[in-house]
Design an enzyme around this catalytic site. Structure first.
Site, PDB file in Angstrom:
ATOM      1  N   SER A  19      -1.145  -2.439   1.482  1.00 14.94           N
ATOM      2  CA  SER A  19      -1.440  -1.682   2.399  1.00 14.94           C
ATOM      3  C   SER A  19      -2.552  -0.939   2.395  1.00 14.94           C
ATOM      4  O   SER A  19      -3.582  -1.309   1.306  1.00 14.94           O
ATOM      5  CB  SER A  19      -0.435  -0.492   2.574  1.00 14.94           C
ATOM      6  OG  SER A  19       0.716  -0.735   2.543  1.00 14.94           O
ATOM      7  N   SER A  66       2.376  -2.055  10.644  1.00 11.72           N
ATOM      8  CA  SER A  66       2.648  -0.932   9.922  1.00 11.72           C
ATOM      9  C   SER A  66       2.081  -0.582   8.579  1.00 11.72           C
ATOM     10  O   SER A  66       1.809   0.534   8.180  1.00 11.72           O
ATOM     11  CB  SER A  66       4.345  -0.923   9.607  1.00 11.72           C
ATOM     12  OG  SER A  66       4.848  -2.118   8.622  1.00 11.72           O
ATOM     13  N   THR A  68      -1.018  -1.216   7.870  1.00 12.89           N
ATOM     14  CA  THR A  68      -2.517  -0.878   8.087  1.00 12.89           C
ATOM     15  C   THR A  68      -2.602   0.223   9.007  1.00 12.89           C
ATOM     16  O   THR A  68      -3.742   0.705   9.435  1.00 12.89           O
ATOM     17  CB  THR A  68      -2.995  -2.134   8.572  1.00 12.89           C
ATOM     18  OG1 THR A  68      -2.739  -2.534   9.640  1.00 12.89           O
ATOM     19  CG2 THR A  68      -3.374  -3.054   7.449  1.00 12.89           C
ATOM     20  N   SER A  69      -1.659   0.942   9.378  1.00  9.20           N
ATOM     21  CA  SER A  69      -1.550   2.166  10.267  1.00  9.20           C
ATOM     22  C   SER A  69      -1.091   3.540   9.502  1.00  9.20           C
ATOM     23  O   SER A  69      -0.222   4.114   9.824  1.00  9.20           O
ATOM     24  CB  SER A  69      -0.632   2.004  11.371  1.00  9.20           C
ATOM     25  OG  SER A  69      -0.690   2.900  12.408  1.00  9.20           O
ATOM     26  N   CYS A 104       4.474   5.997   0.851  1.00 12.71           N
ATOM     27  CA  CYS A 104       4.113   4.821   0.689  1.00 12.71           C
ATOM     28  C   CYS A 104       3.908   4.225  -0.637  1.00 12.71           C
ATOM     29  O   CYS A 104       2.810   4.915  -1.350  1.00 12.71           O
ATOM     30  CB  CYS A 104       2.724   4.526   1.714  1.00 12.71           C
ATOM     31  SG  CYS A 104       2.185   2.836   1.643  1.00 12.71           S
ATOM     32  N   ASN A 106       2.827   1.557  -1.828  1.00 10.90           N
ATOM     33  CA  ASN A 106       1.802   0.584  -2.052  1.00 10.90           C
ATOM     34  C   ASN A 106       0.329   1.527  -2.164  1.00 10.90           C
ATOM     35  O   ASN A 106      -0.358   1.292  -3.171  1.00 10.90           O
ATOM     36  CB  ASN A 106       1.560  -0.417  -0.877  1.00 10.90           C
ATOM     37  CG  ASN A 106       2.278  -1.715  -1.274  1.00 10.90           C
ATOM     38  OD1 ASN A 106       1.885  -2.190  -2.056  1.00 10.90           O
ATOM     39  ND2 ASN A 106       3.286  -1.781  -0.322  1.00 10.90           N
ATOM     40  N   SER A 305       9.602  -2.905   8.297  1.00 15.16           N
ATOM     41  CA  SER A 305       9.018  -1.563   8.162  1.00 15.16           C
ATOM     42  C   SER A 305       8.505  -1.448   9.699  1.00 15.16           C
ATOM     43  O   SER A 305       7.964  -2.096  10.337  1.00 15.16           O
ATOM     44  CB  SER A 305       7.775  -1.615   7.157  1.00 15.16           C
ATOM     45  OG  SER A 305       7.097  -0.336   7.342  1.00 15.16           O
ATOM     46  N   HIS A 310       8.082  -7.156   7.280  1.00 12.74           N
ATOM     47  CA  HIS A 310       6.944  -6.942   6.590  1.00 12.74           C
ATOM     48  C   HIS A 310       6.110  -8.180   5.788  1.00 12.74           C
ATOM     49  O   HIS A 310       7.052  -9.029   5.805  1.00 12.74           O
ATOM     50  CB  HIS A 310       7.179  -5.688   5.376  1.00 12.74           C
ATOM     51  CG  HIS A 310       6.244  -4.999   4.785  1.00 12.74           C
ATOM     52  ND1 HIS A 310       5.487  -5.721   3.820  1.00 12.74           N
ATOM     53  CD2 HIS A 310       5.588  -3.748   5.123  1.00 12.74           C
ATOM     54  CE1 HIS A 310       4.288  -4.682   3.480  1.00 12.74           C
ATOM     55  NE2 HIS A 310       4.303  -3.916   4.174  1.00 12.74           N
ATOM     56  N   MET A 314       7.112  -3.349   0.964  1.00 12.31           N
ATOM     57  CA  MET A 314       6.704  -2.027   0.746  1.00 12.31           C
ATOM     58  C   MET A 314       6.963  -1.575  -0.627  1.00 12.31           C
ATOM     59  O   MET A 314       8.074  -2.076  -1.349  1.00 12.31           O
ATOM     60  CB  MET A 314       7.567  -1.182   1.495  1.00 12.31           C
ATOM     61  CG  MET A 314       7.444  -1.518   3.137  1.00 12.31           C
ATOM     62  SD  MET A 314       8.420  -2.931   3.453  1.00 12.31           S
ATOM     63  CE  MET A 314      10.205  -1.879   3.514  1.00 12.31           C
ATOM     64  N   GLY A 315       5.854  -0.919  -1.351  1.00 13.64           N
ATOM     65  CA  GLY A 315       6.179  -0.418  -2.696  1.00 13.64           C
ATOM     66  C   GLY A 315       7.670   0.511  -2.743  1.00 13.64           C
ATOM     67  O   GLY A 315       8.094   0.279  -3.888  1.00 13.64           O
TER      68      GLY A 315
END
Length: 392
Positions: A19, A66, A68-69, A104, A106, A305, A310, A314-315
């Site tokens: 991310s 998602s 990168t936002s 998040c 990541n 996501s 994705h 996602m982490g």
């Protein structure tokens, strides 16, 4: 006609895991944004470039996905035995909405290095060479996370040879430990069952494992919804009907998990829960062209996501995967072959990820002590972001 000039706000643009996000020191934000509320949300929306009806976030720092936002606000921790308080805001792309309901995982990998670089960790806790143990209080979910950040000559080491599928270039490895990701007062399985029958009107009834670990997640069997678990983004994200199906499943799953009381509320809670589907280990070619063999993985997992499949994982969802895999009888565990598992390697669209979990049961109640995975992080740019002064 006169216009209000732009203001500039100190910020750092960072990659964490798969991310990217804009990181702020709480005290650097305008005073109105140092507390939760409309002003804070308005500032973050303008920084990222949302809402954007074109879906591109061209007039902001967002990357139109998602992953990168995203925005992060950090501060010296107010919690005993913690270094930094970490608050995460998931910014919607096409709506004027910032979701504060989850973490998040990541970007967690980047929190430690930002905290060190910005003086949020006491100097006496930082080795000249070795691993800095940064104790993070995740404010969204009220949890402890430990980031093990490599240090060289008194500075954060960002370069290295650790490769993370979904990230193009190698970097230094940051091991992240999610400590007790489920409250002792909360049920890991909100329904009380490892597997439920989830009835989704107009869609169908599916077996589902609904777990609250890392992030609330609804796991389905890929075969039950017509997939294998080997799909890449293009197989799903261009099909509006399929995306609507997943959103409907997510909404009814949220009600079943007790996160909302009516499916209509799901639109205001976009970040959680996540929906993921699992499949047995099958070979596929990742989005980068890398061959993933069935023998490389224990199972395949795909997750959505913010309404889209994705590009990696996602982490926080990886925490849920690792936890569920460690508990015999869940759909995740069964897809991996069943039995006792403290470590699992799963395939995702960009490649593979290994995650470990320490889970145990007492009187039939499951608990997880910690989940561990390795990520990497890097500062991409630092300085100021600018937004019009009348944005908030």
């Amino acid at each position: 006609m006169s216009h209000v000039p732009q203001i500039k706000i100190p910020a750092t643009y960072m990659r964490g895991g798969t991310s990217k996000g804009v990181f702020f020191n709480l005290t650097d934000l305008p005073e109105a944004a140092q507390v939760p509320g409309a002003a804070r949300d308005a500032i973050l929306l303008r920084v990222i470039g949302s809402p954007d009806p074109y879906g591109k976030q061209t007039d902001g720092m967002g990357g139109a996905t998602s992953s990168t936002s995203k925005t992060v606000i950090l501060a010296k921790s107010e919690q005993p035995d913690h270094d930094v308080d970490y608050l995460f805001g998931q910014v919607a792309i096409d709506k004027a909405f910032v979701d504060w309901s989850g973490n998040c995982g990541n970007l967690t990998a980047a929190v430690g290095s930002f905290a060190i670089n910005n003086g949020l960790v006491d100097a006496e806790r930082l080795p000249q060479n070795g691993i800095a143990v940064v104790r993070i209080w995740q404010k969204n979910i009220q949890k402890t996370i430990i980031a093990n950040v490599p240090m060289t000559n008194g500075e954060v080491q960002e370069t290295g040879d650790f490769e993370l599928d979904g990230v193009t270039f190698p970097a230094a490895e940051v091991q992240v430990e999610f400590i007790s990701p489920v409250d002792a007062t909360d049920a890991m399985f909100p329904t009380g069952n490892l597997v439920d029958e989830l009835e989704v009107p107009g869609v169908g009834t599916f077996q589902a494992t609904m777990i609250n670990a890392g992030i609330p997640t609804v796991f389905l069997n890929a075969a039950d919804i017509g997939y294998t678990g080997c799909e890449l983004q293009e197989a799903i994200n261009g099909d509006a009907k399929v995306l609507a199906m997943f959103e409907t499943i997510r909404a009814y799953g949220a009600v079943k998990m007790g996160l909302i009381t009516d499916v209509a509320e799901a639109a205001g809670r976009q970040h959680t829960p996540k929906v993921a589907f699992v499949g047995k280990p099958e070979a596929y070619v990742s989005s980068s062209g890398k061959q993933i063999n069935a023998t490389d993985i224990d199972l395949n997992v795909r997750a959505l996501s913010m309404g889209k499949l994705h590009h990696a994982m996602m982490g926080t969802a990886a925490v849920a995967i690792g936890t569920a895999a460690a508990i015999p009888g869940t759909l995740v565990n069964l897809a991996a072959g069943g039995g006792d598992r403290s470590v699992v390697t799963f395939g995702h669209p960009s490649g593979t990820l290994k995650v470990g979990a320490a889970a145990s049961a007492t009187n039939g109640e499951w608990k997880v002590e910690k989940v561990v995975m390795s990520r990497s992080a890097r500062v991409l740019m630092e300085g100021w972001v600018r937004i019009p002064g009348d944005s908030f």
